[in-house]
Design an enzyme around this catalytic site. Structure first.
Site, PDB file in Angstrom:
ATOM      1  N   LYS A 101       0.836  -1.213   0.000  1.00  0.00           N
ATOM      2  CA  LYS A 101       0.000   0.000   0.000  1.00  0.00           C
ATOM      3  C   LYS A 101       0.870   1.262   0.000  1.00  0.00           C
ATOM      4  CE  LYS A 101      -1.861  -1.121   4.005  1.00  0.00           C
ATOM      5  NZ  LYS A 101      -1.130  -2.355   4.364  1.00  0.00           N
ATOM      6  N   ARG A 126     -10.133   0.311   8.711  1.00  0.00           N
ATOM      7  CA  ARG A 126      -9.625  -1.012   9.061  1.00  0.00           C
ATOM      8  C   ARG A 126     -10.607  -1.808   9.908  1.00  0.00           C
ATOM      9  NH1 ARG A 126      -3.778   0.276   8.851  1.00  0.00           N
ATOM     10  NH2 ARG A 126      -2.624  -1.434   9.732  1.00  0.00           N
ATOM     11  N   ARG A 180      12.440  -4.295   5.477  1.00  0.00           N
ATOM     12  CA  ARG A 180      12.033  -2.965   5.018  1.00  0.00           C
ATOM     13  C   ARG A 180      12.851  -1.885   5.725  1.00  0.00           C
ATOM     14  NH1 ARG A 180       5.869  -1.132   5.353  1.00  0.00           N
ATOM     15  NH2 ARG A 180       6.034  -2.030   7.441  1.00  0.00           N
ATOM     16  N   ARG A 197      11.075   0.207  11.175  1.00  0.00           N
ATOM     17  CA  ARG A 197       9.930   0.441  12.061  1.00  0.00           C
ATOM     18  C   ARG A 197       9.979  -0.506  13.247  1.00  0.00           C
ATOM     19  NH1 ARG A 197       4.559   0.704   8.388  1.00  0.00           N
ATOM     20  NH2 ARG A 197       3.706  -0.532  10.092  1.00  0.00           N
ATOM     21  N   ARG A 224      -0.194  -8.235  13.924  1.00  0.00           N
ATOM     22  CA  ARG A 224      -0.737  -7.349  12.888  1.00  0.00           C
ATOM     23  C   ARG A 224      -1.561  -8.153  11.879  1.00  0.00           C
ATOM     24  NH1 ARG A 224       4.744  -4.665  11.150  1.00  0.00           N
ATOM     25  NH2 ARG A 224       3.536  -3.642   9.507  1.00  0.00           N
TER      26      ARG A 224
HETATM   27  P1  AP5 Z   1       4.952  -1.380   1.955  1.00  0.00           P
HETATM   28  O1  AP5 Z   1       4.416  -0.816   0.692  1.00  0.00           O
HETATM   29  O2  AP5 Z   1       5.701  -0.467   2.855  1.00  0.00           O
HETATM   30  O3  AP5 Z   1       3.778  -2.131   2.748  1.00  0.00           O
HETATM   31  P2  AP5 Z   1       2.391  -1.593   3.324  1.00  0.00           P
HETATM   32  O4  AP5 Z   1       1.274  -2.302   2.617  1.00  0.00           O
HETATM   33  O5  AP5 Z   1       2.349  -0.114   3.324  1.00  0.00           O
HETATM   34  O6  AP5 Z   1       2.452  -2.243   4.768  1.00  0.00           O
HETATM   35  P3  AP5 Z   1       2.521  -1.597   6.222  1.00  0.00           P
HETATM   36  O7  AP5 Z   1       3.364  -2.508   7.051  1.00  0.00           O
HETATM   37  O8  AP5 Z   1       2.870  -0.164   6.210  1.00  0.00           O
HETATM   38  O9  AP5 Z   1       1.017  -1.782   6.620  1.00  0.00           O
HETATM   39  P4  AP5 Z   1       0.425  -1.832   8.012  1.00  0.00           P
HETATM   40  O10 AP5 Z   1      -1.007  -1.859   7.664  1.00  0.00           O
HETATM   41  O11 AP5 Z   1       0.860  -2.924   8.889  1.00  0.00           O
HETATM   42  O12 AP5 Z   1       0.984  -0.530   8.726  1.00  0.00           O
HETATM   43  P5  AP5 Z   1       0.329   0.888   9.015  1.00  0.00           P
HETATM   44  O13 AP5 Z   1       1.427   1.874   8.969  1.00  0.00           O
HETATM   45  O14 AP5 Z   1      -0.865   1.114   8.181  1.00  0.00           O
HETATM   46  O15 AP5 Z   1       5.873  -2.634   1.571  1.00  0.00           O
HETATM   47  C1  AP5 Z   1       6.536  -3.413   2.540  1.00  0.00           C
HETATM   48  C2  AP5 Z   1       7.940  -3.804   2.045  1.00  0.00           C
HETATM   49  O16 AP5 Z   1       7.845  -4.635   0.891  1.00  0.00           O
HETATM   50  C3  AP5 Z   1       8.830  -2.626   1.634  1.00  0.00           C
HETATM   51  O17 AP5 Z   1      10.145  -2.879   2.040  1.00  0.00           O
HETATM   52  C4  AP5 Z   1       8.708  -2.586   0.111  1.00  0.00           C
HETATM   53  O18 AP5 Z   1       9.903  -2.084  -0.481  1.00  0.00           O
HETATM   54  C5  AP5 Z   1       8.483  -4.048  -0.241  1.00  0.00           C
HETATM   55  N1  AP5 Z   1       7.567  -4.209  -1.377  1.00  0.00           N
HETATM   56  C6  AP5 Z   1       6.443  -3.490  -1.641  1.00  0.00           C
HETATM   57  N2  AP5 Z   1       5.839  -3.949  -2.763  1.00  0.00           N
HETATM   58  C7  AP5 Z   1       6.584  -4.999  -3.199  1.00  0.00           C
HETATM   59  C8  AP5 Z   1       6.465  -5.894  -4.319  1.00  0.00           C
HETATM   60  N3  AP5 Z   1       5.432  -5.793  -5.209  1.00  0.00           N
HETATM   61  N4  AP5 Z   1       7.416  -6.855  -4.463  1.00  0.00           N
HETATM   62  C9  AP5 Z   1       8.446  -6.954  -3.568  1.00  0.00           C
HETATM   63  N5  AP5 Z   1       8.618  -6.132  -2.515  1.00  0.00           N
HETATM   64  C10 AP5 Z   1       7.692  -5.167  -2.316  1.00  0.00           C
HETATM   65  O19 AP5 Z   1      -0.182   0.718  10.521  1.00  0.00           O
HETATM   66  C11 AP5 Z   1       0.710   0.579  11.597  1.00  0.00           C
HETATM   67  C12 AP5 Z   1      -0.066   0.520  12.916  1.00  0.00           C
HETATM   68  O20 AP5 Z   1      -0.780   1.750  13.115  1.00  0.00           O
HETATM   69  C13 AP5 Z   1      -1.144  -0.561  13.016  1.00  0.00           C
HETATM   70  O21 AP5 Z   1      -0.602  -1.805  13.427  1.00  0.00           O
HETATM   71  C14 AP5 Z   1      -2.103   0.051  14.038  1.00  0.00           C
HETATM   72  O22 AP5 Z   1      -1.607  -0.109  15.361  1.00  0.00           O
HETATM   73  C15 AP5 Z   1      -2.069   1.537  13.691  1.00  0.00           C
HETATM   74  N6  AP5 Z   1      -3.099   1.914  12.717  1.00  0.00           N
HETATM   75  C16 AP5 Z   1      -2.892   2.448  11.476  1.00  0.00           C
HETATM   76  N7  AP5 Z   1      -4.054   2.689  10.847  1.00  0.00           N
HETATM   77  C17 AP5 Z   1      -5.047   2.311  11.725  1.00  0.00           C
HETATM   78  C18 AP5 Z   1      -6.465   2.286  11.646  1.00  0.00           C
HETATM   79  N8  AP5 Z   1      -7.140   2.719  10.547  1.00  0.00           N
HETATM   80  N9  AP5 Z   1      -7.153   1.822  12.723  1.00  0.00           N
HETATM   81  C19 AP5 Z   1      -6.532   1.399  13.836  1.00  0.00           C
HETATM   82  N10 AP5 Z   1      -5.173   1.369  13.964  1.00  0.00           N
HETATM   83  C20 AP5 Z   1      -4.437   1.828  12.909  1.00  0.00           C
HETATM   84 ZN    ZN Z   2       2.360   1.360   4.879  1.00  0.00          ZN
END
Ligand code: AP5
Ligand code: ZN
Length: 213
Positions: free
Chosen positions: A13, A88, A127, A160, A171
């Site tokens: 994402k 979410r 990452r 992170r 997660r």
């Molecule tokens: P990347 O694109 O960074 O992954 P992502 O989908 O953004 O995953 P996240 O880990 O950021 O999602 P998340 O939902 O756990 O975290 P969030 O910050 O939202 O890609 C990952 C890696 O893979 C990178 O190294 C990239 O280079 C590589 N990659 C990407 N695409 C690739 C491909 N096609 N092929 C190969 N490699 C690839 O949330 C964090 C925390 O915040 C949550 O746990 C929660 O506590 C809180 N939170 C956030 N939003 C909410 C909400 N709405 N409600 C409640 N709590 C929330």
């Molecule tokens: Zn992300």
């Protein structure tokens, strides 16, 4: 366009958002990034959110709904937005519908980053992030020119705190239990598009563009 990117941790994402945002002149609203900034700045919001984030659990609906409610009204988001990591829970999705109703707008498409859990640990644990810009790297799949250093600014990259194999398990659990019902919610509305998120970053970008064209 008003878009939602939904998918498990590491599904891509945050990698696709900056590319698609530039292509369609949208704003990128990532609740995870906003929460991490609040934690780093030790704001009241950050203090409330930190415990759940460190454990890989969701923070309360009220906190994230408040962030989005404020952000979505900004002038820079009036042309359209990408919601990355929100909603979410079904409760968050319902609140979002209420917010958008008030503005007289609606979500155009929800992009579901579909991918098998087993691929995600390798993506997450290798990452690296440039905190200033949100640029994301991967030791194997998207390495920076110099290890540990941002290509553009030369500043150091960080990892992170929740990007460990152990926290990833919670997660993923949160995703399957609380977020998968949100996918059904949008599927029933007929605005869901599924992506093959296990493909290369470039191929995923092409799929997104195809859905949006
Ligand atoms: P990347 O694109 O960074 O992954 P992502 O989908 O953004 O995953 P996240 O880990 O950021 O999602 P998340 O939902 O756990 O975290 P969030 O910050 O939202 O890609 C990952 C890696 O893979 C990178 O190294 C990239 O280079 C590589 N990659 C990407 N695409 C690739 C491909 N096609 N092929 C190969 N490699 C690839 O949330 C964090 C925390 O915040 C949550 O746990 C929660 O506590 C809180 N939170 C956030 N939003 C909410 C909400 N709405 N409600 C409640 N709590 C929330
Ligand atoms: Zn992300």
């Amino acid at each position: 366009k008003r878009l939602i990117f939904i998918g498990p941790p590491g599904s891509g994402k945050g990698t696709q958002s900056p590319i698609i945002k530039d292509e369609y002149c949208l704003c990128h609203l990532a609740t995870g990034d906003m929460l991490r900034a609040a934690v780093a700045a030790k704001t009241p919001l950050g203090i409330k959110a930190k415990g759940a984030m460190d454990k890989g659990e969701l923070v309360s609906d009220d906190l994230v709904v408040g962030i989005i409610d404020e952000a979505i009204k900004k002038p820079s988001c009036q042309k359209g937005f990408i919601l990355d990591g929100f909603p979410r829970t079904v409760a968050q999705a319902q609140k979002l519908d209420e917010m958008l109703d008030k503005q007289g707008v609606k979500i155009d498409k929800v992009l579901d980053f579909e991918i098998d859990d087993v691929i995600l640990e390798e993506r997450i644990t290798a990452r690296w992030i440039h905190p200033g810009s949100g640029r994301t790297y991967h030791t194997k799949f998207a390495p920076p020119k110099v290890p540990g250093v941002d290509d553009v600014t030369g500043e150091p990259l960080i990892q992170r705190k929740d990007d460990t194999a152990a926290v990833l398990k919670s997660r993923l659990q949160a995703f399957h239990k609380q977020t998968e019902p949100v996918i059904d919610y949008y599927s029933k509305k007929g605005i869901l598009a599924k992506l093959h998120a296990e493909k290369s970053p470039k191929e995923v970008t092409d799929e997104v563009k195809k859905v949006l064209s």
